[in-house]
Enzyme design. Sequence first.
Site, short mmCIF file in Angstrom:
data_model
loop_
_atom_site.label_atom_id
_atom_site.label_comp_id
_atom_site.label_asym_id
_atom_site.label_seq_id
_atom_site.Cartn_x
_atom_site.Cartn_y
_atom_site.Cartn_z
N ASP A 13 6.14 -0.88 -3.91
CA ASP A 13 5.90 -2.10 -3.12
C ASP A 13 5.26 -3.18 -4.00
OD1 ASP A 13 3.44 -0.79 -3.43
OD2 ASP A 13 2.68 -1.45 -1.48
N ASP A 18 2.35 -1.89 -9.36
CA ASP A 18 3.71 -1.34 -9.27
C ASP A 18 4.58 -1.89 -10.40
OD1 ASP A 18 2.59 -1.90 -6.39
OD2 ASP A 18 3.97 -0.20 -6.13
N ASN A 40 2.19 -3.73 0.06
CA ASN A 40 1.34 -4.83 -0.41
C ASN A 40 1.75 -6.17 0.21
OD1 ASN A 40 -0.38 -3.40 -2.16
ND2 ASN A 40 1.20 -3.35 -3.75
N THR A 123 4.84 4.80 -5.07
CA THR A 123 3.62 4.06 -5.43
C THR A 123 3.28 3.02 -4.36
OG1 THR A 123 4.85 2.43 -6.74
CG2 THR A 123 4.03 4.38 -7.92
N PHE A 163 -5.26 2.60 0.47
CA PHE A 163 -4.32 1.69 1.14
C PHE A 163 -2.94 2.33 1.44
CE2 PHE A 163 -0.89 -1.48 0.78
CZ PHE A 163 -1.20 -2.30 1.86
N ASN A 164 -2.29 2.94 0.43
CA ASN A 164 -0.92 3.43 0.65
C ASN A 164 -0.87 4.46 1.78
OD1 ASN A 164 0.06 1.89 -1.46
ND2 ASN A 164 -0.03 3.55 -2.97
N HIS A 238 -3.52 1.26 -10.70
CA HIS A 238 -3.26 2.56 -10.08
C HIS A 238 -1.88 3.16 -10.43
CE1 HIS A 238 -6.53 1.39 -7.28
NE2 HIS A 238 -5.91 0.22 -7.21
N ASP A 239 -0.83 2.37 -10.11
CA ASP A 239 0.49 2.97 -9.95
C ASP A 239 1.13 3.59 -11.20
OD1 ASP A 239 0.33 2.43 -7.27
OD2 ASP A 239 1.47 0.56 -7.38
C1 BDR Z 1 -2.49 1.11 -4.01
O1 BDR Z 1 -2.40 0.04 -3.07
C2 BDR Z 1 -1.77 -1.07 -3.63
O2 BDR Z 1 -2.55 -2.21 -3.46
C3 BDR Z 1 -1.52 -0.77 -5.08
O3 BDR Z 1 -0.25 -1.26 -5.48
C4 BDR Z 1 -1.60 0.74 -5.16
O4 BDR Z 1 -0.33 1.34 -4.99
C5 BDR Z 1 -3.95 1.32 -4.37
O5 BDR Z 1 -4.70 1.62 -3.23
CA CA Z 2 1.72 0.04 -4.97
#
Ligand code: BDR
Ligand code: CA
Length: 311
Positions: A13, A18, A40, A123, A163-164, A238-239
């Site tokens: 996303d 990403d 996102n 991701t 979040f994801n 993160h991703d």
């Molecule tokens: C995740 O949430 C999104 O904001 C980032 O792309 C990542 O995948 C981190 O919590």
């Molecule tokens: Ca992401």
Amino acid sequence: MPTELPSIILDCDPGHDDAIAILVAARHTRVLGITTVAGNAPLSATTRNAIIVRDLVGLAAPVHSGAERPLIQTPKHADYVHGKSGMDGADLPEPSGPPASTDAVGFIIETCRANEGTWLVPTGPMTNIALALRAAPDLKDRIAGISLMGGGLFGNRTAAAEFNLWCDPEAAHIVFSYGGPLIMAGLDVTHQFQALPHRIEMVRALPGVLARVLADLLDFFSGTYTSRHHGIGGAAVHDPLAVMALTHPELFTVKNAHVDIAMGDPRTMGMTIIDQRDLREVPPGNCEWLTHVQADAAWDVVVEAIAHFSH
Ligand code: BDR
Ligand code: CA
């Protein structure tokens, strides 16, 4: 480093981080396709961004758009981190065209059937992956596994949830209970991998449009992190760690763990319940939980990939 490139479908996303995942995947995996999901930003934006990044790194893989909303929850986005476009902060080129299809789930199923041993790398919210696993239970025995970014020992969207997983906890529950190999890059490892100012400078020092775009994106991303967090040096990137877990496993410390997903209660929904009890009654692990990353070496992987593609 493994000798044969892993075949992957990157389900994402974009999203600043990403974009870095797409970059690392393009350099170190055989990308069979990129699938997009609302997360996102709305699906139209994440798909547009995925195509732009795919084009910038010169990847031939198709981009297929997928779920416009989570399985049950209402759609929610993260413009407070990524901006309204999902990838604010850089002067981006126009995408080269539309997505190859709007049937990401069908693409995932067909591609995994045609290419046994493919890794799924989500991701973003795990809606597309859950729909594919539900529609085609045979995928469980056909894929190599799932390496995902999500969850961890603490939350970012709520006190409990990342979040994801918070966006689509029901989809995450399907993924975490699918019964095959699973790797989790959660917040406790991804917060070790930050776009610190000197790391962004390493990117900015490289020639070419890709390096400039990514440096600008990382500046914006780090700006939202440093303005929202106490005492963080830069955005948590993160991703790409979900990709590097496959391509550079030597950079990680890993623990086998049983991980369940909380659903229902809004205070905890999307939380990864990582069973750390030292008791015989603890169920067998369903997940390889990344607990530590060698951040400088992992950043070198990112910089090398940018240098490779940026001219
Ligand atoms: C995740 O949430 C999104 O904001 C980032 O792309 C990542 O995948 C981190 O919590
Ligand atoms: Ca992401």
